[in-house]
Motif scaffolding. Structure first.
Motif, short mmCIF file in Angstrom:
data_model
loop_
_atom_site.label_atom_id
_atom_site.label_comp_id
_atom_site.label_asym_id
_atom_site.label_seq_id
_atom_site.Cartn_x
_atom_site.Cartn_y
_atom_site.Cartn_z
N ASN A 1 0.84 -1.19 0.00
CA ASN A 1 0.00 0.00 0.00
C ASN A 1 0.88 1.24 0.00
O ASN A 1 1.77 1.37 0.84
N ILE B 1 -2.27 -0.63 -3.94
CA ILE B 1 -2.69 -1.49 -2.84
C ILE B 1 -2.07 -2.87 -3.03
O ILE B 1 -1.59 -3.19 -4.12
N MET C 1 -5.67 -7.42 -2.78
CA MET C 1 -6.85 -6.57 -2.53
C MET C 1 -7.43 -6.00 -3.83
O MET C 1 -8.51 -5.41 -3.80
N TYR D 1 -11.16 -6.43 -4.75
CA TYR D 1 -12.20 -5.69 -4.03
C TYR D 1 -12.40 -4.27 -4.57
O TYR D 1 -13.42 -3.65 -4.29
N LEU D 2 -11.43 -3.78 -5.31
CA LEU D 2 -11.48 -2.40 -5.80
C LEU D 2 -12.31 -2.34 -7.08
O LEU D 2 -11.80 -2.51 -8.18
N GLU E 1 -12.08 2.70 0.60
CA GLU E 1 -12.94 1.62 1.07
C GLU E 1 -13.65 1.03 -0.14
O GLU E 1 -14.19 1.76 -0.97
N LEU F 1 -11.79 -4.19 1.34
CA LEU F 1 -10.66 -3.25 1.34
C LEU F 1 -11.04 -2.00 2.12
O LEU F 1 -11.97 -1.28 1.76
N LYS F 2 -10.32 -1.76 3.20
CA LYS F 2 -10.51 -0.56 4.02
C LYS F 2 -9.13 -0.16 4.50
O LYS F 2 -8.55 -0.83 5.36
N TYR F 3 -8.59 0.93 3.94
CA TYR F 3 -7.22 1.29 4.27
C TYR F 3 -7.03 2.80 4.28
O TYR F 3 -7.42 3.49 3.34
#
Length: 138
Positions: free
Chosen positions: A22, A46, A50, A53-54, A118, A122-124
């Protein structure tokens, strides 16, 4: 070059190819004239696992100001029309472009900004690099 040195170089190069981490790229400091708009040029990477999920339909970009607490520091959410700061993400989040415009900036915009992505699982929040906005002319 010895065999051990060649192996070390190969592993080092392979790590850069296979092990995406990330990261975010954005300007460190931005000066803006009061009443104008601010453009934050922003792209991110990322971890490869992940990527799935994007998605265009789920990706949400958030900006946090002067801290990373979601309840206290959130000033912008790309899916919420009732933000503290008026603006829009002009980049395509599913393409890892988080370029954002804030409109009609004033002294309340002064501060350090953190970007959060988000989308599904994926939450970063990108803690390492931030943008600091300094509004002049008020």
């Amino acid at each position: 070059m010895s065999v051990a040195e060649k192996v070390c170089v190969f592993v080092f190069l392979l790590q850069g190819v296979c092990c995406r981490q990330n990261s975010i790229s954005l300007p460190e400091k931005i000066e803006a004239l009061s009443g104008s708009c601010v453009i934050i040029k922003c792209t991110f990477e990322i971890e490869e696992n992940m990527d799935k999920y994007l998605t265009e339909s789920d990706a949400t970009g958030l900006w946090l100001k002067d801290g990373t607490n979601m309840n206290n520091n959130q000033v912008f959410n790309s899916r919420d029309p009732n933000n503290r700061f008026k603006g829009e993400i002009t980049g395509k989040l599913h393409e890892k472009n988080c370029t954002t415009v804030f409109y009609d900036v004033g002294s309340n915009h002064n501060g350090k900004y953190y970007f959060r992505i988000e989308s599904g699982a994926l939450k970063y929040t990108f803690y390492m690099n931030t943008s600091t906005i300094n509004v002049i002319g008020e």
